[in-house]
Design an enzyme around this catalytic site. Structure first.
Site, PDB file in Angstrom:
ATOM      1  N   ARG A   2      10.168  70.536  30.558  1.00  0.00           N
ATOM      2  CA  ARG A   2       9.062  70.185  30.041  1.00  0.00           C
ATOM      3  C   ARG A   2       9.401  71.113  28.907  1.00  0.00           C
ATOM      4  NH1 ARG A   2       8.610  72.797  34.877  1.00  0.00           N
ATOM      5  NH2 ARG A   2       6.633  71.443  36.438  1.00  0.00           N
ATOM      6  N   LYS A   9       8.447  76.396  35.778  1.00  0.00           N
ATOM      7  CA  LYS A   9       7.292  77.065  36.796  1.00  0.00           C
ATOM      8  C   LYS A   9       7.046  78.068  37.838  1.00  0.00           C
ATOM      9  CE  LYS A   9       3.858  74.166  35.106  1.00  0.00           C
ATOM     10  NZ  LYS A   9       2.773  73.195  34.942  1.00  0.00           N
ATOM     11  N   HIS A  35       5.261  66.166  25.779  1.00  0.00           N
ATOM     12  CA  HIS A  35       4.738  65.382  26.801  1.00  0.00           C
ATOM     13  C   HIS A  35       4.628  63.646  26.947  1.00  0.00           C
ATOM     14  CE1 HIS A  35       3.621  67.103  30.228  1.00  0.00           C
ATOM     15  NE2 HIS A  35       2.415  66.875  30.583  1.00  0.00           N
ATOM     16  N   ARG A  67       8.065  63.479  28.144  1.00  0.00           N
ATOM     17  CA  ARG A  67       8.511  63.627  29.808  1.00  0.00           C
ATOM     18  C   ARG A  67       8.001  62.357  30.379  1.00  0.00           C
ATOM     19  NH1 ARG A  67       8.473  67.854  32.956  1.00  0.00           N
ATOM     20  NH2 ARG A  67       7.112  67.848  34.545  1.00  0.00           N
ATOM     21  N   HIS A  79       8.100  69.380  39.784  1.00  0.00           N
ATOM     22  CA  HIS A  79       7.098  69.539  40.118  1.00  0.00           C
ATOM     23  C   HIS A  79       6.399  69.903  41.988  1.00  0.00           C
ATOM     24  CE1 HIS A  79       5.267  65.498  37.866  1.00  0.00           C
ATOM     25  NE2 HIS A  79       5.475  66.966  36.979  1.00  0.00           N
ATOM     26  N   TYR A 114       2.393  58.452  39.001  1.00  0.00           N
ATOM     27  CA  TYR A 114       3.598  57.547  37.976  1.00  0.00           C
ATOM     28  C   TYR A 114       3.435  56.057  39.150  1.00  0.00           C
ATOM     29  CZ  TYR A 114       5.075  61.282  34.791  1.00  0.00           C
ATOM     30  OH  TYR A 114       4.941  62.813  34.214  1.00  0.00           O
TER      31      TYR A 114
END
Length: 308
Positions: free
Chosen positions: A151, A175, A251, A254, A277, A286
């Site tokens: 990110r 995150k 992004h 990414r 994730h 994807y």
């Protein structure tokens, strides 16, 4: 509300958004427009908006769909209505919540936008062609991003300590403070090694202590390169590479990393771990790449395909 459709309960709701939630003026105006449109529909059926039942709500959603409204816009309208009726129920103005029985419009998940491998190569070549330390730094940023799919906030905020001793792995705090280990490609490792030779030129005078711990120091308030500045640098580089700048962003790179990795045989679980994730359902955006790979495999390997 406009056009003689003013409702005291709607105004109570809007006042709550302002006073209790601190909603911005634009947000309140958006709610006002959405509720005004619903109020007109309800009043045409002899009901003030606060007294509408689930039948009227379903009729309203059906009307929006019939008008060709995008599912995302209809979903936003329904969200406003849900919050309105929850407010009425919580405040004792109603004994029920008619919106609870209404299904949300089905939203088609947009495919992620990404660059082709050739376009990424053109970006890297344009960065490598830049003269001076700025070009060296930009190439290092690009190589890391394309090698890892970080990110943008993770990339620009990398501490020097994130690099392993041999420089081949990054320890990334993502995150929720979760750490993950991400391997670096050889081009990324080489680009970082060259960049570290000029890194001190980006350490601002008088802020050495505050910025020295970052891999990409700058005079920005937080001590490292900002997301906005990196985005600007990418737009400039896109023009130099002959690409439409609107198609290039951190992004998008990414997404390009993820799409290209899958196209070359990576599995979803590995990709999930690299992207950070928490839920594989997020990584499954994807799968369009996997679908294309399967179609290509059938076209190239199926015995009947060779007969055509």
């Amino acid at each position: 509300m406009n056009g003689g459709q003013n409702s005291r309960r709607v105004e109570n709701f809007l006042e709550m958004l302002l006073v209790e939630r601190g909603a911005a003026a634009n947000t309140i105006e958006s709610y006002r427009r959405d509720l005004s449109d619903f109020a007109a529909f309800a009043l045409a059926r002899k009901r003030p908006p606060e007294d509408a039942d689930s039948r009227i709500l379903r009729g309203y959603m059906k009307k929006l769909s019939g008008q060709g409204m995008a599912a995302s816009t209809s979903a936003r309208r329904l969200s406003a209505l849900r919050q309105f009726f929850r407010f009425l129920h919580a405040e004792g103005f109603r004994d029920d919540d008619p919106s609870a029985a209404i299904d949300s419009p089905r939203l088609g998940r947009p495919l992620p936008k990404y660059l082709s491998e050739d376009e990424v190569e053109r970006l890297l070549a344009a960065a490598a062609a830049r003269i001076g330390s700025d070009g060296v730094r930009l190439l290092a940023l690009l190589e890391i991003l394309y090698a890892t799919g970080l990110r943008v906030s993770e990339l620009v905020g990398l501490p020097l300590a994130a690099l392993s001793r041999d420089g081949r792995v990054l320890i990334v705090r993502g995150k929720g403070g979760k750490e993950r280990m991400v391997p670096l490609s050889e081009p990324a490792t080489d680009a970082i090694e060259i960049y570290r030779g000029v890194r001190d030129s980006f350490v601002p005078k008088g802020k050495a202590e505050a910025t020295r711990k970052w891999l990409f120091p700058s005079r920005a308030k937080q001590g490292y390169l900002t997301r906005a500045r990196f985005g600007q640098l990418l737009k400039e580089l896109a023009i130099e590479a002959g690409l439409e700048p609107g198609r290039v962003s951190p992004h998008v790179l990414r997404h390009s990393f993820a799409s290209h990795l899958l196209a070359h045989g990576a599995d979803l679980r590995s990709l999930q771990q690299m992207l950070g994730h928490s839920d594989i359902a997020t990584t499954q955006i994807y799968t369009h790449v996997l679908d294309e790979r399967l179609k290509r495999l059938v076209a190239e390997a199926h015995p009947l395909a060779k007969m055509n």
